[in-house]
Design a protein around this motif. Structure first.
Motif, PDB file in Angstrom:
ATOM      1  N   ASP B 288       3.397   9.552  -1.467  1.00 54.65           N
ATOM      2  CA  ASP B 288       3.214   9.695   0.008  1.00 54.65           C
ATOM      3  C   ASP B 288       1.244  10.153   0.342  1.00 54.65           C
ATOM      4  OD1 ASP B 288       5.953   9.353   1.164  1.00 54.65           O
ATOM      5  OD2 ASP B 288       6.363  11.323   1.094  1.00 54.65           O
ATOM      6  N   ALA B 289       1.134  10.621  -0.198  1.00 54.27           N
ATOM      7  CA  ALA B 289      -0.720  10.615  -0.414  1.00 54.27           C
ATOM      8  C   ALA B 289      -1.342  10.392  -0.476  1.00 54.27           C
ATOM      9  CB  ALA B 289      -0.865  12.410  -1.177  1.00 54.27           C
ATOM     10  N   VAL B 290      -0.892   9.608  -1.550  1.00 52.88           N
ATOM     11  CA  VAL B 290      -1.388   8.009  -1.806  1.00 52.88           C
ATOM     12  C   VAL B 290      -1.391   7.332  -0.633  1.00 52.88           C
ATOM     13  CG1 VAL B 290      -1.945   5.723  -3.443  1.00 52.88           C
ATOM     14  CG2 VAL B 290      -1.281   8.070  -4.411  1.00 52.88           C
ATOM     15  N   ARG B 291      -0.329   7.121  -0.135  1.00 51.88           N
ATOM     16  CA  ARG B 291       0.461   6.044   1.055  1.00 51.88           C
ATOM     17  C   ARG B 291      -1.104   6.581   1.941  1.00 51.88           C
ATOM     18  NH1 ARG B 291       4.178   3.387   1.117  1.00 51.88           N
ATOM     19  NH2 ARG B 291       5.784   4.104  -0.772  1.00 51.88           N
ATOM     20  N   ILE B 292      -0.582   7.851   2.599  1.00 52.11           N
ATOM     21  CA  ILE B 292      -1.670   8.452   3.461  1.00 52.11           C
ATOM     22  C   ILE B 292      -2.752   7.792   3.217  1.00 52.11           C
ATOM     23  CG2 ILE B 292      -2.474   9.911   5.074  1.00 52.11           C
ATOM     24  CD1 ILE B 292       0.510  11.672   4.675  1.00 52.11           C
ATOM     25  N   LEU B 293      -3.243   8.133   2.363  1.00 52.77           N
ATOM     26  CA  LEU B 293      -5.048   7.724   1.980  1.00 52.77           C
ATOM     27  C   LEU B 293      -5.068   6.295   1.740  1.00 52.77           C
ATOM     28  CD1 LEU B 293      -7.711   8.064   0.397  1.00 52.77           C
ATOM     29  CD2 LEU B 293      -6.968   7.375  -1.707  1.00 52.77           C
ATOM     30  N   GLN B 294      -4.221   5.188   1.349  1.00 56.58           N
ATOM     31  CA  GLN B 294      -4.280   4.118   1.614  1.00 56.58           C
ATOM     32  C   GLN B 294      -4.715   3.599   3.236  1.00 56.58           C
ATOM     33  OE1 GLN B 294      -1.475   2.991  -0.727  1.00 56.58           O
ATOM     34  NE2 GLN B 294      -2.942   2.409  -2.322  1.00 56.58           N
ATOM     35  N   TYR B 295      -3.146   4.439   4.007  1.00 55.55           N
ATOM     36  CA  TYR B 295      -3.201   4.514   5.553  1.00 55.55           C
ATOM     37  C   TYR B 295      -4.160   4.477   6.347  1.00 55.55           C
ATOM     38  CZ  TYR B 295      -2.195   4.263  10.139  1.00 55.55           C
ATOM     39  OH  TYR B 295      -2.098   4.176  11.181  1.00 55.55           O
ATOM     40  N   MET B 296      -5.248   5.254   5.948  1.00 56.30           N
ATOM     41  CA  MET B 296      -6.280   5.685   6.368  1.00 56.30           C
ATOM     42  C   MET B 296      -7.531   4.632   6.114  1.00 56.30           C
ATOM     43  SD  MET B 296      -7.141  10.210   6.538  1.00 56.30           S
ATOM     44  CE  MET B 296      -6.472  10.288   4.789  1.00 56.30           C
ATOM     45  N   LEU B 297      -7.435   3.990   4.825  1.00 58.16           N
ATOM     46  CA  LEU B 297      -8.233   3.531   4.662  1.00 58.16           C
ATOM     47  C   LEU B 297      -8.512   1.984   5.545  1.00 58.16           C
ATOM     48  CD1 LEU B 297      -8.540   3.676   0.539  1.00 58.16           C
ATOM     49  CD2 LEU B 297     -10.758   4.232   2.154  1.00 58.16           C
ATOM     50  N   ALA B 298      -6.724   1.768   5.067  1.00 60.65           N
ATOM     51  CA  ALA B 298      -6.571  -0.240   5.536  1.00 60.65           C
ATOM     52  C   ALA B 298      -7.746   0.061   7.106  1.00 60.65           C
ATOM     53  CB  ALA B 298      -5.002  -0.169   5.603  1.00 60.65           C
TER      54      ALA B 298
END
Lengths: 132, 410
Positions: B288-298
């Motif tokens: 989930d931490a990676v998912r949120i990180l990727q979301y912010m980047l996207a």
């Protein structure tokens, strides 16, 4: 300088081109003594647009053959600054205006992080001229 | 290797310097790329035939680079450079000229090739005065146009008699192709329905565009009024007729709007997650931490052309690491591709502010309103609930369809 061109500016953010309303758009030119002179200050409307601005230019003949007519510059160069709180200010130098041609300057603003100021975070872009 | 038939890519990634030197990679839509290059290479006061010939050369050259995978096959993460020593001139964010823009809208999916060959011509050009080459002379094309040559005659003069024009090449990821005839007052059908749905969605961001209601698939006066306002805002001839230029301008914009709202609604799935710094996140991590990180980047990539769009899959691979490095160098941080506390908080701060920029868009922003938006800014109320979800999607809704990917177009 007996030609006339127009400059249109449209301000938005993101790839979805969401219009930025209330942005300040400043257009400046260079006077005879090299000093900057103010051409227009406007605020964008709800579509992110300002009124098109008429700008004096050289005649068409200066840009339609390699040697021009009088050997002068083929275009007029102006600067455009766009500022809106919450976005990084953008300054564009070397914006070309040609006679009888409408120049369109799309301005995509990037939102700032928390606590950053639009006046401190300023990006300056210099547009070089054609290699002609 | 390359696809069998050349297509026009939706976007093109431009390296802002020579291939071997570090420089930003800017991703722009293909028509915008061509408008930019044409405005950077030639003067807009030239004869229309000369401008058209130059635009066709620019398109063909770029499509050749894309089709042959010239740079990716050499291990680079871009499709073309902005360096004239290698490719053609592209100037980030520059002004474009209205007459060039109109011509590109008409012909951005046309190109030239040599007879018997499938690939777009690698059409070299140079100015013809201070530099010469075995390709098109820019000043020479203007001279020939003055003598009455048309654009194909000009191109044949420089590239040989065995070149041919390919028109209406397929466009990548654009499901709604131009119907081939202009849509105007009195037209009826699915294509009319499609533009009505697109205009209604676009009018949420552009309230000056009057809403078309009801959406019937018949091109009446309300549709014409909406089309005219759209054309006025996007600097097209405001004639109320949807020709190729208006059609593709609308489709490209609509695609961008949809991608952003998909990201926004994806944000809602993070409702309940913590956006607080979760500890160091690095390549190889998952969850989930990676998912949120990727979301912010996207999300930030939608606002910043120098960041490549990435997929949110919860796996921190090389693509995510590259996106992190891109972000770090833009934000003035050390570009190590590792997300420590400083990078995370910087990303969080920018992503939440980017979200605010969307407050003009009336998409519901539940997740961010609850968990990421600082309450002190007082802008929370501007995320109004939207009638968007109740809008007729423009086609029948059947059993088994979903809103995700294929399915209902909203």
């Amino acid at each position: 300088m007996s030609g006339l061109g127009t400059l249109r500016v449209r301000v938005f953010t993101s790839n979805a081109q969401i219009p930025v309303e209330g942005a300040t758009v400043v257009i400046t030119g260079t006077g005879e003594n090299g000093k900057q002179n103010l051409i227009s200050v406007q605020i964008t409307d709800r579509s992110g647009l300002v009124q098109p601005v008429a700008i004096r230019t050289p005649v068409s003949g200066e840009s339609t053959s390699p040697d021009g007519m009088n050997g002068g510059l083929p275009f007029t160069l102006v600067s455009v600054w766009v500022e809106h709180p919450g976005f990084a200010m953008l300054q564009m130098d070397g914006v070309q205006v040609f006679p009888k041609i409408e120049t369109v300057q799309d301005v995509e603003l990037v939102p700032l992080g928390e606590g950053e100021s639009s006046l401190q975070q300023r990006e300056v872009r210099e547009f070089p001229s054609q290699n002609l | 290797m390359a696809d069998i038939f050349p297509y026009v890519p939706k976007t093109i990634t431009v390296h802002m310097g020579p291939p071997d030197q570090w420089a930003e990679n800017i991703t722009v839509s293909f028509p915008d790329y061509v408008k930019n290059v044409a405005s950077s290479e030639i003067y807009p006061t030239w004869e229309p035939a000369a401008i058209r010939a130059n635009i066709l050369a620019i398109i063909s050259f770029a499509l050749n680079r894309v089709y042959t995978e010239f740079y990716p096959s050499r291990g680079y993460d871009f499709q073309i450079t902005a360096s004239t020593a290698y490719d053609q001139k592209f100037i980030r964010g520059r002004n474009i000229f209205e007459n060039i823009s109109q011509m590109v809208d008409e012909i951005f999916n046309n190109y030239i090739r040599r007879q018997g060959f499938v690939e777009p011509l690698s059409a070299k050009f140079c100015n013809g005065t201070t530099t010469t080459c075995d390709g098109l002379s820019q000043w020479g094309s203007q001279d020939l146009a003055k003598q009455g040559y048309n654009s194909m005659e000009i191109l044949r003069t420089y590239y040989g008699d065995d070149i041919e024009l390919v028109v209406d090449a397929p466009i990548q990821d654009i499901t709604a192709s131009y119907p081939g005839v202009p849509l105007r007052l009195g037209a009826v059908g699915d294509d009319v329905l499609r533009i009505q749905v697109m205009l209604n969605r676009i009018s949420q961001n552009y309230p000056a565009i009057p809403k078309i209601s009801p959406v019937t698939g018949a091109f009446g006066e309300p549709t014409e009024a909406a089309v005219k306002e759209f054309q006025r805002i996007f600097n097209l001839t405001p004639d109320g007729v949807v020709g190729k230029a208006t059609w593709y301008q609308m489709v490209y914009l609509y695609t961008g709007v949809l991608r952003l709202s998909e990201l926004v609604s994806q944000g809602q799935t993070f409702y309940g997650f913590e956006f607080q710094y979760p500890g160091v996140v690095r390549e190889g991590d998952t969850g989930d931490a990676v998912r949120i990180l990727q979301y912010m980047l996207a999300l930030l990539a939608e606002f910043e052309d120098a960041m490549l769009p990435i997929t949110v899959d919860g796996v921190f691979g090389p693509q995510t690491a590259q996106a992190v490095r891109q972000y770090q160098s833009l934000a003035g941080l050390i570009p190590d591709g590792i997300v420590g506390e400083v990078t995370w908080n910087s990303l969080y701060s920018h992503a939440s502010q980017a979200y605010f920029a969307l407050s003009r868009d009336t998409v519901r922003a539940q997740a961010f309103r609850q968990s990421i938006t600082p309450t002190s800014t007082g802008q929370g109320d501007r995320f109004a609930d939207t009638p968007r979800l109740g809008q007729f999607p423009g086609q029948d809704v059947g059993l088994g369809q979903s809103d995700h990917q294929k399915g209902v177009m909203v």
